[in-house]
Enzyme design. Structure first.
Site, mmCIF file in Angstrom:
data_model
loop_
_atom_site.group_PDB
_atom_site.id
_atom_site.type_symbol
_atom_site.label_atom_id
_atom_site.label_comp_id
_atom_site.label_asym_id
_atom_site.label_seq_id
_atom_site.Cartn_x
_atom_site.Cartn_y
_atom_site.Cartn_z
ATOM 1 N N GLY A 132 -14.105 -33.813 20.589
ATOM 2 C CA GLY A 132 -13.333 -32.913 21.424
ATOM 3 C C GLY A 132 -13.135 -33.322 22.863
ATOM 4 O O GLY A 132 -12.524 -32.592 23.631
ATOM 5 N N GLU A 135 -19.242 -37.056 18.352
ATOM 6 C CA GLU A 135 -18.348 -37.577 17.306
ATOM 7 C C GLU A 135 -16.901 -37.469 17.762
ATOM 8 O O GLU A 135 -16.089 -36.799 17.154
ATOM 9 C CB GLU A 135 -18.602 -36.899 15.947
ATOM 10 C CG GLU A 135 -18.693 -35.414 15.986
ATOM 11 C CD GLU A 135 -19.093 -34.795 14.647
ATOM 12 O OE1 GLU A 135 -19.826 -35.410 13.857
ATOM 13 O OE2 GLU A 135 -18.655 -33.658 14.405
ATOM 14 N N GLY A 148 -13.148 -38.645 18.492
ATOM 15 C CA GLY A 148 -12.101 -39.474 17.931
ATOM 16 C C GLY A 148 -11.034 -39.735 18.978
ATOM 17 O O GLY A 148 -10.783 -40.854 19.395
ATOM 18 N N ARG A 149 -10.457 -38.627 19.455
ATOM 19 C CA ARG A 149 -9.301 -38.710 20.343
ATOM 20 C C ARG A 149 -9.502 -39.633 21.549
ATOM 21 O O ARG A 149 -8.670 -40.497 21.827
ATOM 22 C CB ARG A 149 -8.973 -37.303 20.855
ATOM 23 C CG ARG A 149 -7.683 -37.198 21.637
ATOM 24 C CD ARG A 149 -7.511 -35.777 22.187
ATOM 25 N NE ARG A 149 -7.774 -34.770 21.194
ATOM 26 C CZ ARG A 149 -6.872 -34.289 20.330
ATOM 27 N NH1 ARG A 149 -5.636 -34.717 20.383
ATOM 28 N NH2 ARG A 149 -7.213 -33.385 19.447
ATOM 29 N N ARG A 196 2.082 -34.416 16.345
ATOM 30 C CA ARG A 196 1.534 -33.501 17.352
ATOM 31 C C ARG A 196 2.587 -32.692 18.111
ATOM 32 O O ARG A 196 2.429 -31.489 18.275
ATOM 33 C CB ARG A 196 0.615 -34.250 18.320
ATOM 34 C CG ARG A 196 -0.586 -34.913 17.620
ATOM 35 C CD ARG A 196 -1.604 -35.470 18.596
ATOM 36 N NE ARG A 196 -2.278 -34.411 19.314
ATOM 37 C CZ ARG A 196 -1.983 -34.015 20.526
ATOM 38 N NH1 ARG A 196 -1.044 -34.619 21.219
ATOM 39 N NH2 ARG A 196 -2.631 -33.018 21.083
ATOM 40 N N TYR A 206 2.018 -28.881 17.363
ATOM 41 C CA TYR A 206 1.338 -28.114 18.417
ATOM 42 C C TYR A 206 2.201 -27.918 19.663
ATOM 43 O O TYR A 206 1.715 -27.398 20.665
ATOM 44 C CB TYR A 206 0.069 -28.845 18.890
ATOM 45 C CG TYR A 206 -0.901 -29.299 17.842
ATOM 46 C CD1 TYR A 206 -1.525 -28.372 17.002
ATOM 47 C CD2 TYR A 206 -1.238 -30.640 17.724
ATOM 48 C CE1 TYR A 206 -2.450 -28.802 16.063
ATOM 49 C CE2 TYR A 206 -2.159 -31.069 16.785
ATOM 50 C CZ TYR A 206 -2.763 -30.142 15.962
ATOM 51 O OH TYR A 206 -3.679 -30.566 15.048
ATOM 52 N N CYS A 265 14.702 -33.042 8.617
ATOM 53 C CA CYS A 265 15.539 -31.836 8.575
ATOM 54 C C CYS A 265 14.714 -30.619 8.948
ATOM 55 O O CYS A 265 14.558 -29.670 8.169
ATOM 56 C CB CYS A 265 16.173 -31.674 7.201
ATOM 57 S SG CYS A 265 17.216 -33.071 6.786
ATOM 58 N N GLU A 266 14.101 -30.706 10.100
ATOM 59 C CA GLU A 266 13.305 -29.615 10.667
ATOM 60 C C GLU A 266 13.569 -29.667 12.158
ATOM 61 O O GLU A 266 13.431 -30.726 12.776
ATOM 62 C CB GLU A 266 11.805 -29.862 10.441
ATOM 63 C CG GLU A 266 11.322 -29.699 9.022
ATOM 64 C CD GLU A 266 11.246 -28.266 8.560
ATOM 65 O OE1 GLU A 266 11.250 -27.349 9.401
ATOM 66 O OE2 GLU A 266 11.203 -28.058 7.332
HETATM 67 C C1 LIG Z 1 -11.717 -33.662 14.300
HETATM 68 C C2 LIG Z 1 -13.176 -33.686 14.451
HETATM 69 C C3 LIG Z 1 -13.768 -34.533 15.388
HETATM 70 C C4 LIG Z 1 -12.987 -35.378 16.336
HETATM 71 O O1 LIG Z 1 -12.245 -34.617 17.232
HETATM 72 P P1 LIG Z 1 -11.526 -35.334 18.469
HETATM 73 O O2 LIG Z 1 -10.737 -34.222 19.080
HETATM 74 O O3 LIG Z 1 -10.660 -36.395 17.890
HETATM 75 O O4 LIG Z 1 -12.568 -35.881 19.341
HETATM 76 C C5 LIG Z 1 -15.140 -34.582 15.421
HETATM 77 N N1 LIG Z 1 -15.899 -33.832 14.604
HETATM 78 C C6 LIG Z 1 -15.359 -33.003 13.707
HETATM 79 C C7 LIG Z 1 -16.250 -32.223 12.844
HETATM 80 C C8 LIG Z 1 -13.989 -32.888 13.598
HETATM 81 O O5 LIG Z 1 -13.459 -32.043 12.714
#
Ligand SMILES: *Cc1c(COP(=O)(O)O)cnc(C)c1O
Length: 424
Positions: A233, A275, A277-278, A313, A317, A344-345
């Site tokens: 997050g 954890e 990702g983004r 995205r 969103y 087509c959206e």
């Molecule tokens: C999606 C997700 C992440 C990664 O979220 P980011 O916004 O990409 O950092 C980490 N843990 C869980 C459980 C998720 O569902």
């Protein structure tokens, strides 16, 4: 991390790549990914055994996962294919965090076989896991604080109380007690509240909350925790007026909480995991697309050869993605455009009422911050095909790390006479 509009490749380099590979494609910057991963590790170097488990779903290309693993990241998987990516890369054991929900039996089985840290989303998953896989040596539970925590407005993950994830506090106590009584000796605690969060306070509050829980549960049940996982997050500044997340402030705030609530209370050293990702790949991926139409009706439109299938995205969103018109960076931004794809959206728009330089057919358009939850969210609705992924290496060379889908791929799962003929 990049400044807004910074691009790690020249117009000539991009032209060279486009000569060999048709747009649209995703282009990833290896150097940026590595430098950023080191920055995160450095910010948390005071933590005993800090590790970010890269959330594979953000960008599930094994080339990128491998780069992050080389930089000390573990993985966070939540599906069988994501586990298979880890396995294929030789990532095993506690380098894998398995944070799933509504989990099918075979996925628990695979995670168990790989020796992953299994993070249970519900108390009923205890007997389910035992029945379908076995009793692991180490167990983690996902906490949902419910009404105790509110998330910021615009946060795509929503309020904890309305979220399907995790256990209540009461359930958490019962779950750890159950596991303890079954003979499990190693424990972790997880939560994930934030998404695309740029305020350090959110992570500091989460750490405080987990440290308090660890000390309370440890005392009540006489168990020892090895780690807390703060979830992912960490946000990235999609908009030009946004600032990068201040990692030093996050780290410092968490360190204070750790010293007060863990060291200060005489608890055993606790590893801190995340954890994300983004923040790991998002800013280092670009969707490269070409303007193929201009259209003038009630608004001015630029039709590009990418669509929502390549980056969902904005459509999903209403997310903002910074856009550069290659070669026109310093031209006056005196035109107002909707940049649209061919789905087509009517929500298939990469930008709405965006001030940009005059765009001509054939111009190459770079959509920024597309390296996470970009290609991976792609889909085939409307017969749209997912694009290629190209990796720009540190030495300036580039490599096709996933080819574009063909109509043959689209038809390959169809069980209809003659449908499996090569239609590529
Ligand atoms: C999606 C997700 C992440 C990664 O979220 P980011 O916004 O990409 O950092 C980490 N843990 C869980 C459980 C998720 O569902």
């Amino acid at each position: 991390m990049n400044k807004h509009g910074d691009i790690p490749f020249t117009a000539e380099k991009l032209k060279e790549i486009i000569n060999g590979h048709q747009t649209p494609f995703h282009l990833y910057d290896e150097r940026g990914i590595r430098e950023n991963a080191r920055k995160l590790n450095k910010a948390f170097s005071w933590v005993p055994g800090f590790k970010n488990h890269f959330a594979v779903k953000a960008c599930p290309n094994p080339y990128l996962v491998k780069i992050l693993h080389e930089e000390g990241n573990g993985v966070d998987c939540s599906s069988l294919p994501e586990l298979l990516i880890a396995e294929r890369l030789g990532i095993r054991g506690e380098d894998i965090m398995f944070t799933s929900n509504d989990t099918p039996p075979n996925e628990f089985k695979k995670a168990f076989e790989l020796g992953a840290i299994i993070n249970l989303d519900d108390i009923t998953h205890i007997p389910f896991l035992e029945k379908n896989a076995g009793l692991p040596e180490i167990i983690c539970f996902r906490y949902n604080p419910g009404p105790l925590r509110q998330t910021a407005e615009g946060n795509v993950i929503g309020n904890p109380e309305e979220s399907k994830y995790g256990l209540t506090k009461q359930q958490l106590l019962e779950a750890y007690r159950t596991m303890r009584d079954k003979g499990v000796k190693r424990f972790g605690l997880h939560t994930m509240i934030a998404s695309n969060e740029l305020n350090p306070e959110a992570f500091i509050q989460t750490a405080n909350m987990l440290f308090d829980l660890v000390s309370e549960i440890s005392e009540k049940l006489s168990i020892t925790f090895e780690f807390v996982n703060l979830g992912g997050g960490m946000g990235i500044p999609y908009r030009p007026e946004q600032k990068q997340l201040d990692l030093a402030a996050v780290s410092e705030g968490i360190r204070k909480a750790y010293e007060e609530k863990i060291t200060g209370r005489g608890l055993k050293p606790l590893r801190i995991l995340t954890e994300n990702g983004r923040i790991m790949t998002g800013p280092f991926g670009y969707l490269i697309t070409t303007a193929i139409h201009t259209k003038s009706t009630y608004r001015e439109y630029i039709g590009v050869d990418a669509s929502m299938a390549n980056l969902m995205r904005p459509g999903m969103y209403g997310a903002y993605h910074f856009i550069t018109v290659m070669g026109k960076e310093s031209a006056p931004h005196d035109h107002t455009y909707d940049i649209v794809g061919s789905l087509c959206e009517n929500n298939d728009k990469f930008a709405i009422n965006r001030q940009l330089p005059k765009i001509d057919v054939g111009d190459v358009i770079v959509i920024h911050n597309a390296g996470a939850h970009g290609h991976s969210m792609g889909f085939n609705y409307n017969g749209k095909l997912r694009s290629a992924e190209i990796l720009l290496r540190e030495n300036g060379q580039y490599e096709l790390i996933r080819r574009a889908e063909t109509p043959g791929d689209y038809f390959s799962t169809l069980n209809f006479p003659g449908a499996s003929i090569d239609m590529s």
